[in-house]
Structure formats: structure tokens, C-alpha cells
Write an enzyme that holds these catalytic residues in place. Structure first.
Site, PDB file in Angstrom:
ATOM      1  CB  ALA A  40      -1.948  -4.027  -4.414  1.00 58.74           C
ATOM      2  NE  ARG A  63       1.486   4.323  -2.931  1.00 60.96           N
ATOM      3  CZ  ARG A  63       0.617   4.239  -2.910  1.00 60.96           C
ATOM      4  NH1 ARG A  63      -0.132   4.106  -4.273  1.00 60.96           N
ATOM      5  NH2 ARG A  63      -0.800   4.715  -1.959  1.00 60.96           N
ATOM      6  CD  GLN A  88      -6.679   6.523  -5.935  1.00 60.93           C
ATOM      7  OE1 GLN A  88      -7.845   7.500  -4.974  1.00 60.93           O
ATOM      8  NE2 GLN A  88      -5.934   6.405  -4.887  1.00 60.93           N
ATOM      9  CG  ASP A  91      -3.691  -1.274  -0.807  1.00 56.28           C
ATOM     10  OD1 ASP A  91      -5.331  -0.823  -0.965  1.00 56.28           O
ATOM     11  OD2 ASP A  91      -3.172  -0.661  -1.793  1.00 56.28           O
ATOM     12  CG  ASN A 100      -9.426  -0.727  -0.537  1.00 56.82           C
ATOM     13  OD1 ASN A 100      -8.317  -1.607  -0.732  1.00 56.82           O
ATOM     14  ND2 ASN A 100     -10.927  -0.248  -0.289  1.00 56.82           N
TER      15      ASN A 100
HETATM   16  C1  LIG Z   1      -7.020  -3.251  -6.992  1.00 54.55           C
HETATM   17  S1  LIG Z   1      -6.284  -2.624  -5.656  1.00 54.55           S
HETATM   18  C2  LIG Z   1      -6.560  -1.292  -5.800  1.00 54.55           C
HETATM   19  C3  LIG Z   1      -6.258  -0.485  -4.116  1.00 54.55           C
HETATM   20  O1  LIG Z   1      -5.186  -0.048  -4.550  1.00 54.55           O
HETATM   21  C4  LIG Z   1      -5.408   1.149  -4.059  1.00 54.55           C
HETATM   22  O2  LIG Z   1      -4.444   2.279  -3.025  1.00 54.55           O
HETATM   23  P1  LIG Z   1      -3.857   2.986  -4.526  1.00 54.55           P
HETATM   24  O3  LIG Z   1      -4.467   3.725  -5.212  1.00 54.55           O
HETATM   25  O4  LIG Z   1      -3.622   4.300  -3.233  1.00 54.55           O
HETATM   26  O5  LIG Z   1      -2.712   2.576  -4.571  1.00 54.55           O
HETATM   27  C5  LIG Z   1      -7.226   1.294  -3.702  1.00 54.55           C
HETATM   28  O6  LIG Z   1      -6.290   1.141  -1.859  1.00 54.55           O
HETATM   29  C6  LIG Z   1      -7.276   0.056  -4.081  1.00 54.55           C
HETATM   30  O7  LIG Z   1      -8.422  -0.612  -3.296  1.00 54.55           O
END
Ligand SMILES: CSC[C@H]1O[C@H](OP(=O)(O)O)[C@H](O)[C@@H]1O
Length: 352
Positions: free
Chosen positions: A57, A96, A203, A244, A254
């Protein structure tokens, strides 16, 4: 972006600003390859966000801010430079849907843009604002780590479980939930950190395990399905995750799988902490049901790097976020402070 003055390792920052271009670390290729993509315009930055070259985010918001600065920087000579910058803002806004940091950053950049009457002024001021947004995010992460340890008040080293990636790669540097883990490690208060691999995009295994190993912070990678047994083992004191979008009543969107972790944590009397900067708080939405939840291509579940994991064409449901209700959250930690047992009143006290 230089390391912060306090000399702490900020980890591997995902973007590098060069004034007329933005380099983005292609996080789709980690951990096996470190490849940087150079974006020279807003549309290239928007595509990198959509394709998850850059993700997380805060990092999405920071990248979008630099994208607006690039739009002005490369509008030179155009009589319609205001139209071009506005179109770029609109294009970045479509990259997004869930992380509110994107829209928060774009609104902040638009405010600067609207105050500029000349292109040269816009180029200079938009670049400065994007750099400021980046620096503020790092400062917020360092402050959140302090607030989180105040809430935890660990008397001895503790065990933590985290989900997805919330580190330097997801922010301007240092990280949100991973920033707390960095701080615990710095203070010799980290007994163990378990990292969910976080299917389907991985991730956790590809990014969090890479970040922590690179920074010599011991990490134990686990299958998402092992989280229940880990929490049942008594080896974890806190589950610490990012966010998020956080709504006015304290509900949290999230990464998919966060909600089930919150249920497990409550069942096993393990603390559940959300760590996110105030740029992730959306007080315009009353509750989590109003948050747009992104669904991505089925191939992200059916395949890994082109290798089939399921019958071709099998139907897939692939929401990449879920919503954790506030009543399952013990603390929401931001740079402004912590909201314990979050509810509308507690959120308004900090964010009204
Ligand atoms: C530091 S907040 C990161 C937050 O974003 C991730 O989603 P994505 O990898 O799909 O952008 C995930 O929800 C994390 O908690």
C-alpha cells in the site's frame, strides 16, 4: 533515498527517484533475480502498479506520486500540460482499487498541481511533494515501530507471526509490520518470527523471507496452513500484519488470509496488531464492507511462473484482500499513535 539519519538499516527500498525517471525493483522476479525497471512516464508507473512490479500500500502511493511528477516533467512544450497531468492522475487512479494510499497520494499531488499556474513551477513542486511523501513514509514507519513496542511492552524476547510482505519493499523503507519486527530485532527482543508464505502471490516466501534474510534477521517460513498449529503451539505472542485500507470503525482490508489469522489469534489468545501509516486510514468509509476488494486473474492460482498447478481453465476465485472486523483486532498502530480495541470512537479520537 538516503538512509535515515538515525543510521538504522531501512532495508531494500523498492523505488529510486532520478528526477526525470523512476527505477522500480521488479518484485515479481524476487528472490531469484534483482531487476530494476526504469519508468519515464506516468503510464509506465501505472502499469508497474497494476502488474505488481511494485506493490504494498505505501509503496503504491509513493510510486504514484512520482508518476504524477514524471507526467509534469515530460509534458514540456505541450500547450495542454494541465490536461496531460490530469489524465495521468486519472490513469494512475485506475491502477489498483484497494490500497487507499494510492488515492491519498494522488489527492495530495493534485492539490499541489492545482496550485501551479506554470509548467516549470509544477515540475519543481510536484517532484518536491513526491520526495516529501516518500520521506514522510519512512519517518512514519520508524515512529510506528516505537508505538508498537510501547503497546507490546515486551519484558523478554517474543515470538511473532506475520503475513504477506510489509517491509521496505512495500513502503518507502523500513516497513510497517516488518518495521516492528526490525525494531524488536534491534532491541534483542525477537525470539522468533514466522512468515506465512502467503499464497497465491507468495509475498511472504519471495519477499519477506528475502528481506529479513538479507538483513540477517532470522526468519522461519511456513505454509499458510501451518499458522493454526503455530499459534496453538504457544510460540507466538503477537500476529503483526499491515493494511491496505482501514475504515472509520476500525475494520481492516489486508492481504487475503489476514481475516483467518485474526480468528485464529483470538481463539488462541494471541495478540493481533495491525501496523499502518495514517495514509492507509479512510475515514470516508464507515465499515469494511464498503472497501473495494481487488480480484486478480485465475492464472495467479492455477500456475506459478507458467507451471500448471491445476487443471487448465478450472474456475478460480482470487480475491487478493479480505476484511478483518475491528472486534478481532487488539491494536491498530499508526505514526499518530495506537488505537486499542479499535472502534468508531477510538478511530475518531485519532483521525477525526
Ligand atoms: C505495508 S502494507 C503492504 C500490504 O500490501 C500488500 O498487498 P499487495 O502485495 O497485494 O500490494 C499486503 O496486503 C500488505 O499487508
Amino acid at each position: 533515498m538516503a538512509n535515515s539519519s538515525d543510521q538504522r538499516s531501512l532495508g531494500t527500498q523498492p523505488v529510486r527517484w532520478h528526477g526525470d525517471s523512476l527505477e522500480l525493483l521488479d518484485q515479481r522476479l524476487l528472490p531469484t533475480e534483482e531487476h530494476w525497471i526504469t519508468a519515464e512516464g506516468a503510464s509506465a508507473v501505472a502499469q508497474c502498479i497494476t502488474d505488481m512490479v511494485v506493490r504494498g500500500a505505501p509503496a503504491i502511493g509513493i510510486s504514484a506520486a512520482y508518476g504524477v511528477a514524471l507526467a509534469a516533467r515530460h509534458a514540456g512544450g505541450s500547450e495542454n500540460w494541465q490536461v496531460e497531468v490530469r489524465q495521468s492522475i486519472e490513469q494512475l487512479a485506475k491502477s489498483r482499487p484497494t490500497a487507499v494510499n494510492l488515492f491519498w497520494a494522488l489527492q495530495r499531488m493534485e492539490k499541489v498541481f492545482l496550485a501551479c499556474s506554470e509548467l516549470d513551477e509544477a515540475v519543481e513542486r510536484l517532484a518536491a511533494e513526491a520526495v516529501l511523501i516518500h520521506k514522510e513514509d519512512i519517518a512514519a514507519n520508524l515512529a510506528m515501530a516505537d508505538h508498537a513496542l510501547d503497546v507490546m511492552s515486551p519484558q523478554q524476547a517474543i515470538g511473532v507471526l506475520t503475513h504477506c510482505n510489509t517491509g521496505a519493499l512495500a513502503t518507502g523503507g523500513y516497513g510497517t509490520a516488518l518495521g516492528v519486527i526490525r525494531r524488536l530485532h534491534e532491541r534483542n527482543l525477537l525470539k522468533k518470527v514466522y512468515a506465512d508464505e502467503t499464497r497465491p502471490w507468495l509475498q511472504g516466501s519471495r519477499l519477506t523471507a528475502w528481506e529479513l534474510s538479507r538483513d540477517e534477521i532470522p526468519v522461519t517460513l511456513n505454509a499458510d496452513g501451518a499458522a493454526a498449529a503455530i499459534l496453538a503451539s504457544g510460540k507466538v505472542n503477537w500476529v503483526v500484519v499491515g493494511a491496505d485500507r482501514i475504515t472509520a470503525n476500525g475494520d481492516v482490508a489486508n492481504k487475503i488470509g489476514t481475516y483467518s489469522l485474526a480468528v485464529l489469534a483470538r481463539h488462541h489468545n494471541v495478540g493481533f496488531m495491525v501496523v499502518a501509516p495514517s495514509s492507509t486510514v479512510d475515514m470516508t468509509l464507515l465499515e469494511g464492507a464498503q472497501i473495494p476488494i481487488e480480484e486478480r486473474e485465475g492464472t495467479e492460482i492455477r500456475e506459478i511462473r507458467g507451471i500448471p498447478l491445476a487443471p487448465a481453465g478450472v474456475e478460480v476465485f482470487n480475491p487478493v484482500f479480505d476484511v478483518t472486523p475491528a472486534n478481532l483486532i487488539d491494536a491498530i498502530v499508526t505514526e499518530k499513535g495506537a488505537v486499542l480495541k479499535p472502534d468508531l470512537a477510538g478511530m475518531k479520537a485519532l483521525f477525526a
